[in-house]
Design a protein around this motif. Sequence first.
Motif, PDB file in Angstrom:
ATOM      1  N   ASN A  12       0.825  -1.202   0.000  1.00 22.65           N
ATOM      2  CA  ASN A  12       0.000   0.000   0.000  1.00 22.65           C
ATOM      3  C   ASN A  12       0.867   1.265   0.000  1.00 22.65           C
ATOM      4  O   ASN A  12       0.627   2.202  -0.767  1.00 22.65           O
ATOM      5  N   ASP A  13       1.897   1.308   0.858  1.00 23.33           N
ATOM      6  CA  ASP A  13       2.783   2.470   0.894  1.00 23.33           C
ATOM      7  C   ASP A  13       3.584   2.608  -0.396  1.00 23.33           C
ATOM      8  O   ASP A  13       3.832   3.714  -0.872  1.00 23.33           O
ATOM      9  N   HIS A  15       2.582   1.822  -3.385  1.00 23.40           N
ATOM     10  CA  HIS A  15       1.696   2.432  -4.385  1.00 23.40           C
ATOM     11  C   HIS A  15       1.440   3.907  -4.087  1.00 23.40           C
ATOM     12  O   HIS A  15       1.377   4.725  -5.012  1.00 23.40           O
ATOM     13  N   LYS A  16       1.304   4.274  -2.818  1.00 30.43           N
ATOM     14  CA  LYS A  16       1.114   5.684  -2.465  1.00 30.43           C
ATOM     15  C   LYS A  16       2.281   6.530  -2.959  1.00 30.43           C
ATOM     16  O   LYS A  16       2.111   7.658  -3.393  1.00 30.43           O
ATOM     17  N   SER A  19       2.831   4.940  -7.493  1.00 27.55           N
ATOM     18  CA  SER A  19       1.779   4.812  -8.500  1.00 27.55           C
ATOM     19  C   SER A  19       1.375   6.198  -8.986  1.00 27.55           C
ATOM     20  O   SER A  19       1.527   7.186  -8.265  1.00 27.55           O
ATOM     21  N   LYS A  21      -0.759   9.533  -9.947  1.00 27.51           N
ATOM     22  CA  LYS A  21      -1.827  10.289  -9.301  1.00 27.51           C
ATOM     23  C   LYS A  21      -2.823  10.734 -10.368  1.00 27.51           C
ATOM     24  O   LYS A  21      -2.447  11.056 -11.487  1.00 27.51           O
ATOM     25  N   ASP A  27      -5.742  11.854  -6.259  1.00 27.78           N
ATOM     26  CA  ASP A  27      -5.550  10.650  -5.451  1.00 27.78           C
ATOM     27  C   ASP A  27      -4.705   9.631  -6.213  1.00 27.78           C
ATOM     28  O   ASP A  27      -4.638   9.651  -7.442  1.00 27.78           O
ATOM     29  N   THR A  28      -4.085   8.733  -5.463  1.00 32.07           N
ATOM     30  CA  THR A  28      -3.295   7.658  -6.059  1.00 32.07           C
ATOM     31  C   THR A  28      -4.203   6.722  -6.856  1.00 32.07           C
ATOM     32  O   THR A  28      -5.315   6.420  -6.435  1.00 32.07           O
ATOM     33  N   TYR A  30      -4.629   3.144  -7.694  1.00 29.73           N
ATOM     34  CA  TYR A  30      -4.179   1.831  -7.225  1.00 29.73           C
ATOM     35  C   TYR A  30      -4.531   0.744  -8.230  1.00 29.73           C
ATOM     36  O   TYR A  30      -5.542   0.842  -8.928  1.00 29.73           O
ATOM     37  N   GLU A  33      -7.502  -4.788  -7.083  1.00 24.94           N
ATOM     38  CA  GLU A  33      -7.059  -5.704  -6.026  1.00 24.94           C
ATOM     39  C   GLU A  33      -6.959  -7.157  -6.478  1.00 24.94           C
ATOM     40  O   GLU A  33      -5.981  -7.836  -6.200  1.00 24.94           O
ATOM     41  N   LEU A  38      -3.055  -2.169 -13.129  1.00 25.48           N
ATOM     42  CA  LEU A  38      -3.308  -0.746 -12.953  1.00 25.48           C
ATOM     43  C   LEU A  38      -4.210  -0.269 -14.090  1.00 25.48           C
ATOM     44  O   LEU A  38      -3.776  -0.195 -15.242  1.00 25.48           O
ATOM     45  N   HIS A  49      -8.281   8.249 -12.906  1.00 23.67           N
ATOM     46  CA  HIS A  49      -9.166   7.134 -12.584  1.00 23.67           C
ATOM     47  C   HIS A  49     -10.198   7.082 -13.699  1.00 23.67           C
ATOM     48  O   HIS A  49     -10.598   8.134 -14.241  1.00 23.67           O
TER      49      HIS A  49
END
Length: 103
Positions: A12-13, A15-16, A19, A21, A27-28, A30, A33, A38, A49
Amino acid sequence: TVNPQNKVLCLNDFHKMYSPKCGKCQDTIYPVEKTGILVRVQAMNQDFHVDCFTCEICGQHLGGEDGSQCYPLSGLFMCKKCHVGCLHQEIRERGKGDQIWSF
């Protein structure tokens, strides 16, 4: 996961930090899941997004399966209807000697 400086990070970190924005919400973006893929829209050297990629005039979703394409004009992302409307406005304004859109 290990970053380029060989520091161990949780996924998670990682990707923050690394990855892309989103160009609209900042926002990142992601990976999905279940697949780790991506999924994003790339336009005019920006990442978005899928849900954030909308017409900047009317808010219509762009680039979806419904066939709505993106028509950039003066650095803005637009749907076809808004793009044509802005071009018509440009033509009317040029007739008055004013230029509001730069090409």
